[in-house]
Design a protein around this motif. Structure first.
Motif, PDB file in Angstrom:
ATOM      1  N   VAL A 115       0.869  -1.173   0.000  1.00  0.00           N
ATOM      2  CA  VAL A 115       0.000   0.000   0.000  1.00  0.00           C
ATOM      3  C   VAL A 115       0.905   1.222   0.000  1.00  0.00           C
ATOM      4  CG1 VAL A 115      -1.742   1.321   1.251  1.00  0.00           C
ATOM      5  CG2 VAL A 115      -1.882  -1.177   1.192  1.00  0.00           C
ATOM      6  N   VAL A 116       0.706   2.087  -0.980  1.00  0.00           N
ATOM      7  CA  VAL A 116       1.570   3.246  -1.182  1.00  0.00           C
ATOM      8  C   VAL A 116       0.713   4.503  -1.212  1.00  0.00           C
ATOM      9  CG1 VAL A 116       3.201   4.358  -2.766  1.00  0.00           C
ATOM     10  CG2 VAL A 116       3.152   1.839  -2.579  1.00  0.00           C
ATOM     11  N   THR A 117       1.150   5.533  -0.509  1.00  0.00           N
ATOM     12  CA  THR A 117       0.541   6.854  -0.664  1.00  0.00           C
ATOM     13  C   THR A 117       1.553   7.766  -1.340  1.00  0.00           C
ATOM     14  OG1 THR A 117      -0.963   6.660   1.224  1.00  0.00           O
ATOM     15  CG2 THR A 117      -0.376   8.878   0.522  1.00  0.00           C
ATOM     16  N   ALA A 118       1.130   8.374  -2.438  1.00  0.00           N
ATOM     17  CA  ALA A 118       2.017   9.278  -3.178  1.00  0.00           C
ATOM     18  C   ALA A 118       1.885  10.692  -2.617  1.00  0.00           C
ATOM     19  CB  ALA A 118       1.661   9.262  -4.658  1.00  0.00           C
ATOM     20  N   VAL A 119       3.009  11.344  -2.423  1.00  0.00           N
ATOM     21  CA  VAL A 119       3.038  12.624  -1.725  1.00  0.00           C
ATOM     22  C   VAL A 119       3.954  13.610  -2.438  1.00  0.00           C
ATOM     23  CG1 VAL A 119       3.615  13.773   0.456  1.00  0.00           C
ATOM     24  CG2 VAL A 119       2.672  11.466   0.498  1.00  0.00           C
ATOM     25  N   ASP A 120       3.484  14.843  -2.543  1.00  0.00           N
ATOM     26  CA  ASP A 120       4.342  15.962  -2.920  1.00  0.00           C
ATOM     27  C   ASP A 120       4.726  16.648  -1.610  1.00  0.00           C
ATOM     28  OD1 ASP A 120       5.445  18.427  -3.598  1.00  0.00           O
ATOM     29  OD2 ASP A 120       4.119  18.718  -5.303  1.00  0.00           O
ATOM     30  N   PRO A 121       5.979  16.564  -1.172  1.00  0.00           N
ATOM     31  CA  PRO A 121       6.358  17.109   0.138  1.00  0.00           C
ATOM     32  C   PRO A 121       5.987  18.574   0.330  1.00  0.00           C
ATOM     33  CG  PRO A 121       8.119  15.742  -0.731  1.00  0.00           C
ATOM     34  CD  PRO A 121       7.117  15.893  -1.840  1.00  0.00           C
ATOM     35  N   GLN A 125      -4.756   9.020   4.791  1.00  0.00           N
ATOM     36  CA  GLN A 125      -4.044   8.440   3.651  1.00  0.00           C
ATOM     37  C   GLN A 125      -2.547   8.344   3.939  1.00  0.00           C
ATOM     38  OE1 GLN A 125      -5.048  11.117   0.454  1.00  0.00           O
ATOM     39  NE2 GLN A 125      -6.792   9.896  -0.218  1.00  0.00           N
ATOM     40  N   LEU A 126      -2.016   9.405   4.489  1.00  0.00           N
ATOM     41  CA  LEU A 126      -0.580   9.483   4.760  1.00  0.00           C
ATOM     42  C   LEU A 126      -0.152   8.486   5.821  1.00  0.00           C
ATOM     43  CD1 LEU A 126       2.092  11.173   4.333  1.00  0.00           C
ATOM     44  CD2 LEU A 126       1.356  12.507   6.309  1.00  0.00           C
ATOM     45  N   GLU A 127      -0.913   8.397   6.897  1.00  0.00           N
ATOM     46  CA  GLU A 127      -0.483   7.638   8.069  1.00  0.00           C
ATOM     47  C   GLU A 127      -0.756   6.146   7.973  1.00  0.00           C
ATOM     48  OE1 GLU A 127      -2.591   9.920  10.980  1.00  0.00           O
ATOM     49  OE2 GLU A 127      -1.339  11.687  10.607  1.00  0.00           O
ATOM     50  N   TYR A 128      -1.644   5.730   7.068  1.00  0.00           N
ATOM     51  CA  TYR A 128      -1.951   4.300   6.949  1.00  0.00           C
ATOM     52  C   TYR A 128      -0.901   3.554   6.135  1.00  0.00           C
ATOM     53  CZ  TYR A 128      -4.488   0.010   5.798  1.00  0.00           C
ATOM     54  OH  TYR A 128      -4.854  -1.314   5.643  1.00  0.00           O
ATOM     55  N   ALA A 129      -0.416   4.174   5.077  1.00  0.00           N
ATOM     56  CA  ALA A 129       0.482   3.481   4.154  1.00  0.00           C
ATOM     57  C   ALA A 129       1.883   3.312   4.733  1.00  0.00           C
ATOM     58  CB  ALA A 129       0.563   4.249   2.834  1.00  0.00           C
ATOM     59  N   PRO A 130       2.459   2.125   4.644  1.00  0.00           N
ATOM     60  CA  PRO A 130       3.836   1.943   5.117  1.00  0.00           C
ATOM     61  C   PRO A 130       4.873   2.465   4.126  1.00  0.00           C
ATOM     62  CG  PRO A 130       2.981  -0.116   4.270  1.00  0.00           C
ATOM     63  CD  PRO A 130       1.846   0.861   4.214  1.00  0.00           C
ATOM     64  N   GLU A 184      -3.874  -6.716   9.125  1.00  0.00           N
ATOM     65  CA  GLU A 184      -4.185  -6.673  10.551  1.00  0.00           C
ATOM     66  C   GLU A 184      -3.220  -5.771  11.304  1.00  0.00           C
ATOM     67  OE1 GLU A 184      -4.476 -10.555  12.205  1.00  0.00           O
ATOM     68  OE2 GLU A 184      -6.195 -11.147  10.968  1.00  0.00           O
ATOM     69  N   ALA A 185      -1.937  -5.852  10.978  1.00  0.00           N
ATOM     70  CA  ALA A 185      -0.946  -4.997  11.642  1.00  0.00           C
ATOM     71  C   ALA A 185      -1.191  -3.535  11.306  1.00  0.00           C
ATOM     72  CB  ALA A 185       0.464  -5.414  11.225  1.00  0.00           C
ATOM     73  N   ALA A 186      -1.570  -3.249  10.056  1.00  0.00           N
ATOM     74  CA  ALA A 186      -1.838  -1.866   9.654  1.00  0.00           C
ATOM     75  C   ALA A 186      -3.047  -1.312  10.403  1.00  0.00           C
ATOM     76  CB  ALA A 186      -2.071  -1.798   8.147  1.00  0.00           C
ATOM     77  N   ALA A 187      -4.070  -2.126  10.570  1.00  0.00           N
ATOM     78  CA  ALA A 187      -5.264  -1.681  11.308  1.00  0.00           C
ATOM     79  C   ALA A 187      -4.927  -1.426  12.769  1.00  0.00           C
ATOM     80  CB  ALA A 187      -6.370  -2.719  11.180  1.00  0.00           C
ATOM     81  N   ALA A 188      -4.130  -2.300  13.366  1.00  0.00           N
ATOM     82  CA  ALA A 188      -3.745  -2.133  14.771  1.00  0.00           C
ATOM     83  C   ALA A 188      -2.930  -0.870  14.966  1.00  0.00           C
ATOM     84  CB  ALA A 188      -2.955  -3.353  15.245  1.00  0.00           C
ATOM     85  N   ALA A 189      -2.084  -0.549  13.982  1.00  0.00           N
ATOM     86  CA  ALA A 189      -1.231   0.642  14.094  1.00  0.00           C
ATOM     87  C   ALA A 189      -2.042   1.928  14.035  1.00  0.00           C
ATOM     88  CB  ALA A 189      -0.188   0.644  12.979  1.00  0.00           C
ATOM     89  N   ALA A 231      -2.459   2.631  18.844  1.00  0.00           N
ATOM     90  CA  ALA A 231      -1.874   3.302  17.683  1.00  0.00           C
ATOM     91  C   ALA A 231      -0.369   3.486  17.839  1.00  0.00           C
ATOM     92  CB  ALA A 231      -2.541   4.657  17.474  1.00  0.00           C
ATOM     93  N   LEU A 232       0.331   3.319  16.719  1.00  0.00           N
ATOM     94  CA  LEU A 232       1.776   3.547  16.699  1.00  0.00           C
ATOM     95  C   LEU A 232       1.994   5.037  16.459  1.00  0.00           C
ATOM     96  CD1 LEU A 232       4.491   2.031  16.807  1.00  0.00           C
ATOM     97  CD2 LEU A 232       4.399   1.888  14.312  1.00  0.00           C
ATOM     98  N   LEU A 233       2.023   5.808  17.548  1.00  0.00           N
ATOM     99  CA  LEU A 233       2.107   7.257  17.458  1.00  0.00           C
ATOM    100  C   LEU A 233       3.560   7.723  17.353  1.00  0.00           C
ATOM    101  CD1 LEU A 233      -0.550   8.128  20.177  1.00  0.00           C
ATOM    102  CD2 LEU A 233      -0.839   8.272  17.701  1.00  0.00           C
TER     103      LEU A 233
END
Length: 392
Positions: free
Chosen positions: A118-124, A159-164, A228-233, A239-241
């Protein structure tokens, strides 16, 4: 099984660049896209393309007037068709602008398909402007359904925080502050420049997808993904803050306390706390609601507070075995002899953050020594200020 990668993001130009890069680096790969901008005409437009152009296009009728429903109904069957004979080396699901990756990823994995990334594309350069944009998606033509009440800021944050994996577009406008903000918002993300090429400068075939450095974005999109790991985070209870950080004018404050908030004082401070940072999130508890874990989620000057179930400390012992291990582990890390896992764990990230002022404001919202000493029976009698916000 044929790998499937999901690529999303409100930064449409960056997203298209990322998909184009994947199609170029994995010969024979195809991209599946549902364009929700045609929903006003009663349809969703589905296209399948490869590196040479569009292979097929069709209109899918809305389901109950809902574009997202049509997407869900059509996505899995189309993926099953594309992957049926195994001849396609990779299917890239390119999400429409405001579609969030979590539901799509779970639908793909739930159908038994091989979700590898899962990828989120970003313009910094656009991270801060989008985080500060409190406009409703409907007002900017990006609502996914007539009932869509999301904002640009909160949608982009999820969108940003879900994608690894974050695929970063080259941007001359981006500076050190922009990159520091991105890093602090999602410190565990694997950040891959969309334009990056490996040491050999070649693409190779899909059997070399794991070769480090030959095609970085493709490698990341094929590396594997645990739904499952992504949902837990992302779950408020575990949450993995982000951690404390201070770089290039961007600060992340992690505020952790065990004492409960006074509901009236916290409510009176909500507007100031919400506007104190570009992004804030976490979990907290109120003196008058000691059994309810509350979720704090703020971006774009707007705050969402909602109940996220019970604290572990409020559950009977027999119920603990029914709770996922990651939830029990998170509770153990925060365990207090008196309050159990009840805690304030709030994280604020922003350029120019007034750290000292924010900490003083947060501290002023906690119970005073006298109020705390009165005990839980007295706490429950404190007037509740959050009933309307929590729709009680």
């Amino acid at each position: 099984m044929v790998p499937v990668a999901v690529v999303g993001g409100l930064h449409a130009d960056a997203r298209r660049q990322a998909v184009k890069r994947l199609l170029a680096d994995v010969p024979g790969a195809v991209a599946l896209h549902h364009d929700l901008s045609t929903a006003g005409r009663g349809t969703v437009t589905r296209t399948v393309r490869d590196r040479t152009g569009v292979l097929s296009a069709a209109e899918v009728a809305l389901v109950d007037g809902c574009a997202c429903c049509a997407l869900r109904e059509d996505l899995v069957p189309e993926l099953e068709r594309l992957t049926a004979d195994g001849s396609v080396p990779l299917v890239v699901v390119e999400l429409w602008d405001s579609v969030e990756p979590k539901a799509t990823a779970e639908a793909v994995a739930g159908a038994g398909l091989r979700l590898t990334g899962v990828v989120t594309a970003v313009d910094p350069a656009l991270v801060l402007p989008y985080l500060g944009n409190g406009d409703d998606l409907a007002d900017v033509g990006l609502a996914a359904a007539a009932t869509d009440r999301r904002t640009v800021a909160d949608t982009f944050a999820r969108q940003l925080e879900y994608a690894p994996v974050l695929a970063l577009a080259a941007s001359q406008e981006a500076d050190e502050e922009d990159h520091a903000l991105l890093t602090q918002l999602h410190p565990t993300a694997h950040r891959v420049p969309i334009t990056a090429t490996g040491a050999t400068g070649t693409t190779g075939d899909t059997r070399t997808a794991g070769t480090v450095g030959t095609r970085p974005l493709a490698d990341a999109a094929l590396a594997g993904f645990d739904v499952e790991a992504a949902a837990a985070a992302q779950h408020p209870a575990c949450a993995l803050l982000p951690a404390e950080a201070d770089e290039a004018g961007v600060t992340t404050l992690v505020w952790h306390r065990c004492r409960p908030f006074h509901p009236e004082r916290l409510y009176a401070a909500l507007e100031e706390l919400t506007c104190a940072a570009a992004r804030s999130r976490g979990r907290f508890w109120l003196a008058d609601r000691p059994d309810t874990l509350l979720h704090w989620d703020a971006a774009g000057g707007a705050l969402c507070v909602e109940g996220a179930g019970p604290w572990m400390a409020s559950l009977p012992d027999a119920a603990w075995d029914l709770v996922p291990p990651v939830r029990r582990a998170a509770a153990a890390l925060d365990w207090h002899p008196e309050h159990g896992d009840r805690c304030q764990h709030l994280v604020f990230t922003s350029p120019g953050l007034d750290r000292d002022g924010l900490e003083l404001l947060l501290e002023s919202c906690l119970l005073t020594d006298t109020e705390y000493a009165a005990g839980r029976a007295a706490w429950r009698r404190i007037p509740s200020a959050f009933d309307a916000l929590l729709e009680v």
